[in-house]
Enzyme design. Structure first.
Site, short mmCIF file in Angstrom:
data_model
loop_
_atom_site.label_atom_id
_atom_site.label_comp_id
_atom_site.label_asym_id
_atom_site.label_seq_id
_atom_site.Cartn_x
_atom_site.Cartn_y
_atom_site.Cartn_z
N ASP A 1 -4.87 -14.36 -27.34
CA ASP A 1 -5.83 -14.39 -28.44
C ASP A 1 -5.88 -13.06 -29.19
OD1 ASP A 1 -7.76 -15.48 -30.06
OD2 ASP A 1 -9.39 -15.36 -28.61
N GLY A 2 -6.21 -13.12 -30.47
CA GLY A 2 -6.40 -11.90 -31.26
C GLY A 2 -5.37 -11.66 -32.35
N GLY B 1 -5.20 -13.03 -35.26
CA GLY B 1 -5.88 -12.96 -36.56
C GLY B 1 -6.50 -11.58 -36.78
N ARG B 2 -7.21 -11.09 -35.76
CA ARG B 2 -7.85 -9.77 -35.90
C ARG B 2 -6.82 -8.65 -36.01
NH1 ARG B 2 -11.52 -10.99 -30.98
NH2 ARG B 2 -10.19 -12.84 -31.04
N ASN C 1 -7.33 -26.25 -32.41
CA ASN C 1 -6.75 -25.41 -33.47
C ASN C 1 -6.34 -26.20 -34.71
OD1 ASN C 1 -5.20 -23.10 -31.09
ND2 ASN C 1 -7.12 -22.87 -32.23
N ARG D 1 -7.20 -13.16 -20.47
CA ARG D 1 -7.49 -13.45 -21.88
C ARG D 1 -7.54 -12.13 -22.64
NH1 ARG D 1 -11.03 -18.03 -24.90
NH2 ARG D 1 -10.46 -17.39 -26.99
C1 IPE Z 1 -7.71 -20.22 -27.82
O1 IPE Z 1 -8.01 -19.30 -28.81
C2 IPE Z 1 -6.47 -20.98 -28.18
C3 IPE Z 1 -5.22 -20.23 -28.15
C4 IPE Z 1 -5.09 -18.98 -27.83
C5 IPE Z 1 -4.04 -20.99 -28.51
P1 IPE Z 1 -9.00 -19.62 -30.02
O2 IPE Z 1 -8.99 -18.41 -30.87
O3 IPE Z 1 -8.62 -20.90 -30.65
O4 IPE Z 1 -10.38 -19.82 -29.26
P2 IPE Z 1 -11.87 -19.65 -29.82
O5 IPE Z 1 -11.96 -20.45 -31.08
O6 IPE Z 1 -12.09 -18.20 -30.06
O7 IPE Z 1 -12.73 -20.18 -28.71
C1 IPE Z 2 -4.59 -16.68 -31.20
O1 IPE Z 2 -4.95 -15.85 -32.26
C2 IPE Z 2 -3.50 -17.63 -31.58
C3 IPE Z 2 -3.94 -19.02 -31.78
C4 IPE Z 2 -5.12 -19.49 -31.52
C5 IPE Z 2 -2.98 -19.94 -32.33
P1 IPE Z 2 -6.15 -16.17 -33.23
O2 IPE Z 2 -5.62 -16.72 -34.50
O3 IPE Z 2 -7.17 -17.01 -32.55
O4 IPE Z 2 -6.71 -14.70 -33.47
P2 IPE Z 2 -8.22 -14.29 -33.75
O5 IPE Z 2 -9.05 -14.82 -32.61
O6 IPE Z 2 -8.59 -14.90 -35.06
O7 IPE Z 2 -8.19 -12.80 -33.79
MG MG Z 3 -8.87 -16.54 -31.53
#
Ligand code: IPE
Ligand code: IPE
Ligand code: MG
Length: 254
Positions: free
Chosen positions: A34-35, A37-38, A82, A202
């Protein structure tokens, strides 16, 4: 010279491999990557660049886990939730997944890695389904770590899917209701044949399951890091394993 030795020592001290007890390595590690996007937002880059950067991290994590003696690594790449992201992001993620699967042997695994996909594969495009079949077959004879990639995966979907399969077996007369046990149930999950994860990692500081491996994580140890997935390194895996080795797993006993 002094600078060189300082740099050298720093690099050495980052890796804690020598402190790890080789007799207590988690056989199965699950990761919520995760992360992305940030990571992109911090750099004012489009989100898909974050996903791309994140996807390039996996290979060395797989290799390091294999080196440390981890037998199974299960990573969350795309959840059943997602799909609710903006259309452009979902399309970007799907084309990235397709590209990575096409080059999985070199870009996701090394020579010895066995690659498998868990999740509702039927809900993915035909192109992706074909690549999944191809890569699972082409790596099936390898003898190293098993890399499970969770795509269109949801823990609740996994359980509902397993329940339907069992009901079907009952209706077909293959088993009767009294024969349904936790073991039989596990054999119908997408993770059939794999031991439950020992350790869940995580990234990005979030502390929730987000519908990941709900059944399978019943007795896993959880480890969180603030590091965003694109910044995740082999050192983090070592830190997680060292912490895991300090835990006392009681399984409800004493
Ligand atoms: C969980 O992350 C799914 C994956 C890493 C593929 P999300 O970013 O989708 O989870 P939430 O929305 O923060 O709970
Ligand atoms: C995790 O990164 C990848 C997927 C869920 C596909 P995110 O896209 O959830 O990143 P954040 O949480 O926005 O930083
Ligand atoms: Mg995320």
């Amino acid at each position: 010279m002094q600078l060189f030795s300082r740099l050298f020592n720093k690099q050495n001290s980052d890796l804690k491999e020598s402190l790890i007890d080789p007799n207590n390595i988690p056989a199965h590690i699950a990761i919520i990557m995760d992360g992305n996007g940030r990571w992109a937002k911090k750099r004012k880059l489009p989100k898909i660049i974050g996903h791309r950067e994140g996807s390039s991290v996996l290979k060395k994590i797989v290799a390091h886990c294999d080196k440390l003696g981890v037998k199974y690594l299960t990573v969350y790449a795309f959840s059943t939730e997602n799909w609710s992201r903006p259309k452009g992001e979902v399309e970007g993620l799907m084309s990235l997944l397709l590209e990575k699967l096409k080059n999985a042997e070199t870009e996701l695994g090394g020579e010895a890695v066995r690659i498998r996909v868990i999740g509702n594969v039927n809900g993915l495009s035909q192109d992706i389904q074909n690549e999944i079949k191809r890569v699972e077959k082409s790596t099936s004879k390898n003898e190293g770590i098993i890399l499970n990639i969770a795509i269109n995966y949801g823990g609740r979907d996994d359980i509902v899917h397993a329940a339907k399969e069992l009901i079907n077996d009952v209706e077909m007369g293959k088993i009767n209701i009294e024969q349904i046990t936790e073991e039989k149930f596990s054999e119908k999950l997408y993770t059939k044949g794999l031991p439950d994860p020992d350790l869940l990692i995580r990234t990005s500081g979030e502390k929730r399951l987000s519908n990941y491996l709900l059944w399978q994580l019943a007795y896993a140890e959880f480890w969180y890091t603030e590091a965003l997935w694109p910044d995740f390194k082999a050192e983090h895996v070592e830190e997680a394993i060292l912490e895991y080795q300090k835990r006392n797993r009681r399984y409800g006993g004493v």
